[in-house]
Design a protein around this motif. Structure first.
Motif, PDB file in Angstrom:
ATOM      1  N   LEU A   1       9.070  16.364  -8.565  1.00 29.70           N
ATOM      2  CA  LEU A   1       8.813  14.949  -8.798  1.00 29.70           C
ATOM      3  C   LEU A   1       8.883  14.654 -10.291  1.00 29.70           C
ATOM      4  N   LYS A   2       9.785  13.777 -10.678  1.00 28.37           N
ATOM      5  CA  LYS A   2       9.885  13.377 -12.084  1.00 28.37           C
ATOM      6  C   LYS A   2       8.750  12.415 -12.435  1.00 28.37           C
ATOM      7  N   TYR A   3       8.605  11.388 -11.610  1.00 23.89           N
ATOM      8  CA  TYR A   3       7.511  10.434 -11.789  1.00 23.89           C
ATOM      9  C   TYR A   3       7.495   9.497 -10.585  1.00 23.89           C
ATOM     10  N   LYS A   4       6.393   8.800 -10.433  1.00 26.42           N
ATOM     11  CA  LYS A   4       6.327   7.736  -9.430  1.00 26.42           C
ATOM     12  C   LYS A   4       5.753   6.504 -10.104  1.00 26.42           C
ATOM     13  N   VAL A   5       6.278   5.362  -9.730  1.00 30.39           N
ATOM     14  CA  VAL A   5       5.824   4.110 -10.320  1.00 30.39           C
ATOM     15  C   VAL A   5       5.134   3.291  -9.242  1.00 30.39           C
ATOM     16  N   THR A   6       4.173   2.509  -9.649  1.00 29.66           N
ATOM     17  CA  THR A   6       3.395   1.695  -8.724  1.00 29.66           C
ATOM     18  C   THR A   6       3.926   0.278  -8.708  1.00 29.66           C
ATOM     19  N   SER A   7       4.298  -0.198  -7.531  1.00 31.33           N
ATOM     20  CA  SER A   7       4.726  -1.582  -7.389  1.00 31.33           C
ATOM     21  C   SER A   7       3.522  -2.438  -7.004  1.00 31.33           C
ATOM     22  N   LYS A   8       3.744  -3.724  -6.876  1.00 31.80           N
ATOM     23  CA  LYS A   8       2.709  -4.622  -6.386  1.00 31.80           C
ATOM     24  C   LYS A   8       2.920  -4.944  -4.904  1.00 31.80           C
ATOM     25  N   LEU A   9       3.735  -4.130  -4.262  1.00 29.97           N
ATOM     26  CA  LEU A   9       4.006  -4.295  -2.842  1.00 29.97           C
ATOM     27  C   LEU A   9       3.156  -3.323  -2.038  1.00 29.97           C
ATOM     28  N   SER A  10       2.712  -3.734  -0.870  1.00 27.84           N
ATOM     29  CA  SER A  10       1.985  -2.815   0.007  1.00 27.84           C
ATOM     30  C   SER A  10       2.950  -1.961   0.818  1.00 27.84           C
ATOM     31  N   ARG A  11       4.213  -2.429   0.925  1.00 35.22           N
ATOM     32  CA  ARG A  11       5.259  -1.713   1.644  1.00 35.22           C
ATOM     33  C   ARG A  11       6.595  -2.080   1.024  1.00 35.22           C
ATOM     34  N   VAL A  12       7.418  -1.079   0.747  1.00 39.00           N
ATOM     35  CA  VAL A  12       8.731  -1.318   0.150  1.00 39.00           C
ATOM     36  C   VAL A  12       9.790  -1.130   1.225  1.00 39.00           C
ATOM     37  N   THR A  13      10.626  -2.145   1.434  1.00 41.61           N
ATOM     38  CA  THR A  13      11.632  -2.078   2.486  1.00 41.61           C
ATOM     39  C   THR A  13      13.047  -1.901   1.960  1.00 41.61           C
ATOM     40  N   ASP A  14      13.309  -2.272   0.701  1.00 43.25           N
ATOM     41  CA  ASP A  14      14.645  -2.095   0.159  1.00 43.25           C
ATOM     42  C   ASP A  14      14.579  -1.948  -1.346  1.00 43.25           C
ATOM     43  N   LEU A  15      15.553  -1.225  -1.903  1.00 44.07           N
ATOM     44  CA  LEU A  15      15.672  -0.997  -3.345  1.00 44.07           C
ATOM     45  C   LEU A  15      17.095  -1.283  -3.767  1.00 44.07           C
ATOM     46  N   HIS A  16      17.254  -1.866  -4.933  1.00 45.12           N
ATOM     47  CA  HIS A  16      18.580  -1.944  -5.529  1.00 45.12           C
ATOM     48  C   HIS A  16      18.514  -1.411  -6.945  1.00 45.12           C
TER      49      HIS A  16
END
Length: 311
Positions: free
Chosen positions: A259-274
């Protein structure tokens, strides 16, 4: 054939981010007739009423998209749409079926599409006619990804990851991620929801934990720990794997599985990334999910701002 178009760089419908030819704007939509124009870097949201993206699929849910040379393939709840974006849409190609298509991908000038009937179809992008069927999965096929002009990878409900050869129409290799004891999660099932391929590498997960496989070997190479989360999306950014799922984190690993790193979003669930791969000075990552907002990460890891929309 005259077909439609996109001046903005992304629009979002259902849980799907669709990239376009420019890098500054996003179109967000809860249906195909009401859209919201967003400038990613300036965080400006203006409600607008715009024409439908594709004549003939208005109101249909879009599950996936793929773009090649300004031509878009859209997997929808009632078929596959093929369109361009240069201004105001005025026509479209559409493969009408009773099948929901969950994933589409371009290979050369053709489109691969898979969905809930358990098959993968190949569509001639010029004539917009189906030219080939690939059969072998049982249950819905959730994801199809292209490795090169001759090979693609698919996975879905049956939990089997298949590598296909377009020249023969058959499977050249297959493996079952849940058969790897470290990856299997019997209580969650064997189904696959996240898949991507880069060179000889495949990242895959769903019911099973997210794992990294090397096509020339018969076993998994690395387990990619997401803390128990079920992955909904996984992508290669060359030798980096980026994935997210039913928690607020976006994970980044190397091919070693570290694992290089993980970032915290403000989403409770992530459905797509671009992932923006064009901007050299400050590339960005866009995450969509629940609640109904976009999270924009500059330099792929710094949460710059969020953009709410009406889901």
């Amino acid at each position: 054939m005259v077909v439609p178009a996109i001046k903005e760089s992304y629009f979002l419908h259902a849980d799907c981010l669709i990239p376009g030819p420019t890098q500054e704007e996003v179109i967000i939509s809860s249906n195909l007739s009401k859209k919201y124009l967003v400038n990613i870097r300036q965080n400006v949201l203006s409600a607008q009423s715009r024409p439908s993206l594709c004549t003939g699929i208005t109101g249909q849910r879009i599950y996936s998209s793929a773009q090649q040379d300004g031509v878009y393939a859209l997997g929808t709840s009632s078929g596959v749409g093929i369109c361009q974006w240069e201004g105001v849409p005025n026509a479209t190609g559409k493969i009408e079926t009773d099948t929901s298509f969950y994933s589409v991908a371009w290979v050369e000038r053709n489109v691969l599409a898979c969905g809930d009937n358990g098959n993968i179809i190949e569509i001639d992008g010029r004539t917009q006619q189906k030219c080939k069927d690939y059969t072998g999965h049982s249950g819905s096929v959730n994801v199809v990804k292209v490795r090169d002009d001759y090979h693609f990878v698919s996975a879905g409900y049956d939990g089997i990851c298949r590598i296909w050869d377009r020249r023969t129409g058959g499977v050249s290799k297959q493996f079952t991620p849940s058969s790897w004891a470290s990856a299997g999660r019997p209580k969650l099932g064997n189904h696959i929801t996240a898949l991507d391929v880069w060179d000889d590498w495949v990242v895959v997960g769903g019911g099973p934990n997210l794992s990294l496989w090397y096509m020339k070997e018969d076993s998994g190479v690395s387990l990619l720990d997401m803390g128990g989360s079920v992955p909904s999306i996984a992508k290669f950014a060359q030798d980096t794997i980026i994935a997210a799922g039913d928690d607020s984190f976006i994970y980044h690993w190397g091919l070693s599985g570290k694992l290089k790193y993980k970032v915290t979003s403000k989403l409770s669930r992530v459905t797509d990334l671009h992932l923006d791969t064009v901007s050299r000075n400050q590339p960005f990552l866009i995450a969509a999910g629940s609640p109904a907002e976009l999270n924009v990460f500059m330099d792929l890891g710094y949460l710059s701002h969020t953009v709410p929309y009406l889901g």
